[in-house]
Design a protein around this motif. Structure first.
Motif, PDB file in Angstrom:
ATOM      1  N   LEU A   1     -75.443  31.269 -57.884  1.00 46.52           N
ATOM      2  CA  LEU A   1     -74.618  30.058 -57.759  1.00 46.52           C
ATOM      3  C   LEU A   1     -73.845  29.806 -59.047  1.00 46.52           C
ATOM      4  CD1 LEU A   1     -73.715  27.525 -56.255  1.00 46.52           C
ATOM      5  CD2 LEU A   1     -75.798  26.375 -57.076  1.00 46.52           C
ATOM      6  N   ALA A   2     -74.496  29.979 -60.190  1.00 49.17           N
ATOM      7  CA  ALA A   2     -73.823  29.765 -61.473  1.00 49.17           C
ATOM      8  C   ALA A   2     -72.639  30.718 -61.637  1.00 49.17           C
ATOM      9  CB  ALA A   2     -74.811  29.952 -62.619  1.00 49.17           C
ATOM     10  N   LEU A   3     -72.818  31.955 -61.223  1.00 47.89           N
ATOM     11  CA  LEU A   3     -71.733  32.932 -61.317  1.00 47.89           C
ATOM     12  C   LEU A   3     -70.609  32.597 -60.334  1.00 47.89           C
ATOM     13  CD1 LEU A   3     -73.735  36.275 -61.662  1.00 47.89           C
ATOM     14  CD2 LEU A   3     -72.692  34.900 -63.473  1.00 47.89           C
ATOM     15  N   ALA A   4     -70.992  32.176 -59.126  1.00 48.58           N
ATOM     16  CA  ALA A   4     -69.984  31.861 -58.113  1.00 48.58           C
ATOM     17  C   ALA A   4     -69.112  30.696 -58.550  1.00 48.58           C
ATOM     18  CB  ALA A   4     -70.671  31.543 -56.783  1.00 48.58           C
ATOM     19  N   LEU A   5     -69.715  29.687 -59.173  1.00 46.70           N
ATOM     20  CA  LEU A   5     -68.947  28.532 -59.624  1.00 46.70           C
ATOM     21  C   LEU A   5     -67.943  28.904 -60.706  1.00 46.70           C
ATOM     22  CD1 LEU A   5     -71.707  25.757 -59.785  1.00 46.70           C
ATOM     23  CD2 LEU A   5     -70.035  26.162 -57.990  1.00 46.70           C
ATOM     24  N   ARG A   6     -68.227  29.975 -61.423  1.00 50.46           N
ATOM     25  CA  ARG A   6     -67.340  30.411 -62.509  1.00 50.46           C
ATOM     26  C   ARG A   6     -66.425  31.555 -62.087  1.00 50.46           C
ATOM     27  NH1 ARG A   6     -72.026  28.466 -64.492  1.00 50.46           N
ATOM     28  NH2 ARG A   6     -71.974  27.290 -66.456  1.00 50.46           N
TER      29      ARG A   6
ATOM     30  N   SER B   1     -74.505  13.027 -76.451  1.00 48.50           N
ATOM     31  CA  SER B   1     -75.676  12.456 -75.786  1.00 48.50           C
ATOM     32  C   SER B   1     -75.386  12.139 -74.327  1.00 48.50           C
ATOM     33  CB  SER B   1     -76.135  11.187 -76.518  1.00 48.50           C
ATOM     34  OG  SER B   1     -75.126  10.181 -76.459  1.00 48.50           O
ATOM     35  N   LEU B   2     -74.139  11.797 -74.043  1.00 46.33           N
ATOM     36  CA  LEU B   2     -73.750  11.513 -72.657  1.00 46.33           C
ATOM     37  C   LEU B   2     -73.191  12.756 -71.973  1.00 46.33           C
ATOM     38  CD1 LEU B   2     -73.753   9.170 -70.663  1.00 46.33           C
ATOM     39  CD2 LEU B   2     -71.401   8.668 -71.349  1.00 46.33           C
ATOM     40  N   SER B   3     -72.471  13.568 -72.731  1.00 45.57           N
ATOM     41  CA  SER B   3     -71.880  14.778 -72.150  1.00 45.57           C
ATOM     42  C   SER B   3     -72.941  15.724 -71.602  1.00 45.57           C
ATOM     43  CB  SER B   3     -71.044  15.496 -73.212  1.00 45.57           C
ATOM     44  OG  SER B   3     -70.528  16.710 -72.712  1.00 45.57           O
ATOM     45  N   LEU B   4     -74.098  15.786 -72.245  1.00 46.01           N
ATOM     46  CA  LEU B   4     -75.176  16.655 -71.781  1.00 46.01           C
ATOM     47  C   LEU B   4     -75.703  16.250 -70.412  1.00 46.01           C
ATOM     48  CD1 LEU B   4     -77.183  17.033 -75.105  1.00 46.01           C
ATOM     49  CD2 LEU B   4     -76.021  18.878 -73.891  1.00 46.01           C
ATOM     50  N   LEU B   5     -75.437  15.021 -70.024  1.00 50.66           N
ATOM     51  CA  LEU B   5     -76.011  14.493 -68.790  1.00 50.66           C
ATOM     52  C   LEU B   5     -75.032  14.492 -67.616  1.00 50.66           C
ATOM     53  CD1 LEU B   5     -77.845  11.440 -70.379  1.00 50.66           C
ATOM     54  CD2 LEU B   5     -78.765  13.723 -69.925  1.00 50.66           C
ATOM     55  N   GLY B   6     -73.837  14.985 -67.821  1.00 51.02           N
ATOM     56  CA  GLY B   6     -72.893  14.975 -66.720  1.00 51.02           C
ATOM     57  C   GLY B   6     -71.487  15.272 -67.183  1.00 51.02           C
ATOM     58  N   PRO B   7     -70.502  15.096 -66.316  1.00 50.13           N
ATOM     59  CA  PRO B   7     -69.112  15.467 -66.624  1.00 50.13           C
ATOM     60  C   PRO B   7     -68.392  14.429 -67.472  1.00 50.13           C
ATOM     61  CG  PRO B   7     -69.229  14.609 -64.401  1.00 50.13           C
ATOM     62  CD  PRO B   7     -70.648  14.632 -64.912  1.00 50.13           C
TER      63      PRO B   7
ATOM     64  N   LEU C   1     -78.020  12.465 -60.344  1.00 53.56           N
ATOM     65  CA  LEU C   1     -76.833  12.738 -59.543  1.00 53.56           C
ATOM     66  C   LEU C   1     -75.737  13.330 -60.426  1.00 53.56           C
ATOM     67  CD1 LEU C   1     -75.163  12.359 -56.888  1.00 53.56           C
ATOM     68  CD2 LEU C   1     -74.519  10.118 -57.779  1.00 53.56           C
ATOM     69  N   SER C   2     -75.610  12.788 -61.624  1.00 54.01           N
ATOM     70  CA  SER C   2     -74.575  13.257 -62.532  1.00 54.01           C
ATOM     71  C   SER C   2     -74.843  14.680 -63.003  1.00 54.01           C
ATOM     72  CB  SER C   2     -74.483  12.313 -63.735  1.00 54.01           C
ATOM     73  OG  SER C   2     -73.585  12.798 -64.695  1.00 54.01           O
ATOM     74  N   ALA C   3     -76.085  14.951 -63.432  1.00 52.66           N
ATOM     75  CA  ALA C   3     -76.407  16.254 -64.019  1.00 52.66           C
ATOM     76  C   ALA C   3     -76.463  17.369 -62.992  1.00 52.66           C
ATOM     77  CB  ALA C   3     -77.743  16.165 -64.768  1.00 52.66           C
ATOM     78  N   LEU C   4     -76.938  17.079 -61.777  1.00 51.37           N
ATOM     79  CA  LEU C   4     -77.181  18.136 -60.802  1.00 51.37           C
ATOM     80  C   LEU C   4     -76.154  18.210 -59.677  1.00 51.37           C
ATOM     81  CD1 LEU C   4     -81.060  17.836 -60.546  1.00 51.37           C
ATOM     82  CD2 LEU C   4     -79.734  19.571 -61.751  1.00 51.37           C
ATOM     83  N   LEU C   5     -75.256  17.226 -59.597  1.00 49.09           N
ATOM     84  CA  LEU C   5     -74.240  17.280 -58.544  1.00 49.09           C
ATOM     85  C   LEU C   5     -72.832  17.126 -59.112  1.00 49.09           C
ATOM     86  CD1 LEU C   5     -73.517  17.494 -55.585  1.00 49.09           C
ATOM     87  CD2 LEU C   5     -73.810  15.016 -55.370  1.00 49.09           C
ATOM     88  N   LEU C   6     -72.588  16.064 -59.880  1.00 46.65           N
ATOM     89  CA  LEU C   6     -71.246  15.848 -60.389  1.00 46.65           C
ATOM     90  C   LEU C   6     -70.847  16.894 -61.431  1.00 46.65           C
ATOM     91  CD1 LEU C   6     -71.173  11.956 -60.765  1.00 46.65           C
ATOM     92  CD2 LEU C   6     -70.412  13.376 -58.851  1.00 46.65           C
ATOM     93  N   SER C   7     -71.802  17.299 -62.262  1.00 44.18           N
ATOM     94  CA  SER C   7     -71.484  18.297 -63.281  1.00 44.18           C
ATOM     95  C   SER C   7     -71.068  19.632 -62.662  1.00 44.18           C
ATOM     96  CB  SER C   7     -72.680  18.479 -64.226  1.00 44.18           C
ATOM     97  OG  SER C   7     -72.309  19.209 -65.372  1.00 44.18           O
ATOM     98  N   PRO C   8     -71.799  20.151 -61.649  1.00 47.08           N
ATOM     99  CA  PRO C   8     -71.327  21.390 -61.006  1.00 47.08           C
ATOM    100  C   PRO C   8     -69.954  21.245 -60.355  1.00 47.08           C
ATOM    101  CG  PRO C   8     -73.616  20.982 -60.458  1.00 47.08           C
ATOM    102  CD  PRO C   8     -73.133  19.766 -61.169  1.00 47.08           C
TER     103      PRO C   8
END
Length: 575
Positions: free
Chosen positions: A26-31, A282-288, A387-394
């Protein structure tokens, strides 16, 4: 955490190994959109050196990042400080680029495929490291997903010239694996392997020195899965790290640039950069929540800091409390993350600087996500964080990969659009305005790469879009006044200042002299350009960014002035 008696990864079930494979895929596909990026900015210079088309006293296939000092570079902009120096010792990273150039030539897609291959290898190394560190398979896989799907990792994983971060992190994880195994048995063999991997990490990027901190923290028993300690080996790790750093400095490596401050040559600037990166990161690590955005557009920085600092602090306090309730990840992961941040924190804050530190911090974010899933009655803040780290960030990662394809194409097209002779006639192209500062970072290399012309010299007057008043004083003398911000103050212009922040006040080469004039407040508001001979003046093309290209513009008559309006942006997302 219980002390493992064998490699923790050997306890993973088939289902968990399948999950690992799916995360990697999945990580490769997104890139995957990065395969169509082509070469981007610094990539062109690397390729020219490897093809033997760019002569430089230091750049070779094993030293692609040793740019030397100002006197050794003939194509730096006029404002480059005489004390400027950027010399990085990255032979291992350089060698991988040389191998790719030998195998793939100018096939950019193949170079990007190799980049993704290295990323897949890193993900496997991270998974093994987490397992060896005693993380449960569930926590390890969730942490790996947080790291693999982080949108801030786009450039380190997809930009060819930024491969050094990929390799640094890969060897750092290998060092951690061997250091942990040394606690369980075969101490000498595994400890030497750990030190060797840490040295390999340093040979990819300077911040690889943090690998020795990781190894030492493990051997001192800072939160590891085993109770055994190896203090003598930890002391040896510290000794090797200090010896390596001393050898680099003695050999003249390092940087004297406001873009790369260090605690010993620019302590205040380093501290300011570190605090900015910590607050935004500190915030960037947690999402977009992009660090690059307010840095590229400084007018956003105060508001961004006002939002990011408190939200980031509150989020991490919740994560730490959650982690302590459920068995914190090993403390040495935090130590490594902080050390990795410290080795590069002074430079211009960017999401890509958080790439390696996120490996150490991802288990904490993953722990918060699992707590939300487990409790069912989690706080709304925790749910939003996950939600931010595992959905919005991808999702932001996918969008960023696709967007960069367009941005890279725009930068390439701009770099080939100079209205100059293409028949081999000698010409100096004075660029009066640019649609993006990125276009002026290495314009000569990009132009030469795509046109094979060495007869054209590209000379930026600025790396910005400033409106100008252009006065022709005599046949050989021109004066330019900025009608916007002062000259040499934009982020990509300060790259060529020395560690003290000073830039050149005057420059003379190839029959052309540029001299800065300061106003009462000490700002550079006007520039004087003078030619030694009529022949030198006749060989110049004056260019401005107009209509999506660097178009020729005729100079005003002697004694007259012309107004150049602020240039349009190459793209609204490019500074």
């Amino acid at each position: 955490m219980s002390e493992p008696t064998a490699a923790a990864s050997e306890r993973w079930t088939r289902r968990e190994r399948v999950a690992l494979a799916l995360i990697v895929l999945l990580a490769l596909a997104l890139r995957a959109p990065s395969l169509a990026w082509g070469f981007l900015n610094d990539d062109h210079g690397l390729m020219l050196v490897l093809e033997g088309a760019l002569e430089h006293p230091r750049l070779r296939w094993w030293s692609l990042f040793d740019f030397g000092g100002a006197a050794e570079n003939s194509f730096l902009p006029w404002w480059t400080s005489p004390e400027w120096k950027v010399r990085f010792f990255r032979p291992l990273a350089s060698a991988t680029h040389a191998l790719d150039a030998e195998l793939f030539g100018r096939n950019a897609a193949a170079h990007h495929a190799a980049q993704l291959g290295w990323f897949a290898l890193l993900l496997l190394a991270v998974a093994r490291f987490y397992a060896e560190a005693g993380l449960s398979p569930r926590l390890a896989l969730t942490a790996l997903a947080v790291f693999a799907l982080d949108d801030g990792s786009l450039l380190p994983t997809c930009w060819i010239a930024n491969r050094n971060s990929l390799l640094e992190s890969t060897f750092a994880c290998c060092a951690g694996v061997f250091a942990l195994r040394a606690l369980r048995g075969a101490t000498t063999r595994n400890a030497l392997a750990a030190l060797g991997a840490a040295l390999a990490s340093c040979a990819c990027k300077e911040s690889g020195l943090a690998s020795f901190v990781l190894v030492g923290a493990i051997w001192l028993g800072w939160g590891g899965p085993a109770r055994r300690r190896l203090p003598l080996w930890a002391a040896l790790a510290a000794l090797v790290a200090c010896a390596y750093l001393a050898a680099l400095l003695r050999a003249g490596f390092g940087a004297s640039s406001t873009f790369y401050p260090t605690p010993w040559n620019a302590p205040l600037q380093y501290a300011r950069g570190a605090l900015t990166l910590a607050a935004l990161g500190s915030l960037s690590l947690l999402g977009p929540f992009k660090v690059d955005a307010p840095i590229a557009f400084p007018q956003w920085l105060p508001a961004w800091l006002a939002v990011a600092a408190p939200l980031g602090a509150l989020s991490w306090l919740w994560l730490v409390r959650t982690g302590r309730r459920n068995g914190s990840p090993p403390f040495f992961l935090c130590v490594w993350a902080l050390a990795s941040l410290a080795t590069q924190a002074g430079t211009l804050a960017s999401d890509r600087l958080l790439f390696t530190p996120l490996i150490g911090l991802a288990p904490w974010i993953a722990g918060g996500a699992l707590e939300v899933l487990r409790s069912g009655a989690a706080r709304a803040g925790g749910a939003l964080l996950c939600l931010s780290a595992l959905l919005l960030s991808p999702l932001a990662l996918v969008g960023g990969a696709a967007q960069f394809r367009e941005l890279a194409a725009k930068l390439r097209d701009a770099g080939q659009s100079f209205d100059v002779p293409r028949d081999g006639s000698a010409c100096t192209a004075f660029v009066l305005q640019s649609g993006s500062g990125l276009s002026m970072l290495a314009p000569q290399a990009l132009f030469q790469f795509h046109t094979a012309l060495t007869s054209v010299r590209i000379e930026p007057l600025q790396a910005g879009r400033r409106a100008l008043r252009w006065t022709r004083v005599t046949e050989l003398e021109h004066r330019f006044e900025s009608l916007d911000e002062p000259f040499v103050e934009l982020p990509f212009e300060t790259l060529f200042a020395d560690a003290s922040g000073a830039t050149a006040e005057r420059s003379a080469r190839d029959g052309v002299r540029v001299e800065a004039e300061r106003d009462a407040q000490g700002a550079i508001r006007s520039l004087r350009v003078e030619f030694d001979t009529p022949q030198a003046a006749a060989a110049v093309r004056w260019l401005r960014w107009q209509g999506g290209a660097f178009a020729s513009v005729a100079p005003p008559q002697v004694g007259a002035s012309a107004l150049l309006e602020r240039a349009e942006a190459l793209d609204r997302w490019l500074p």
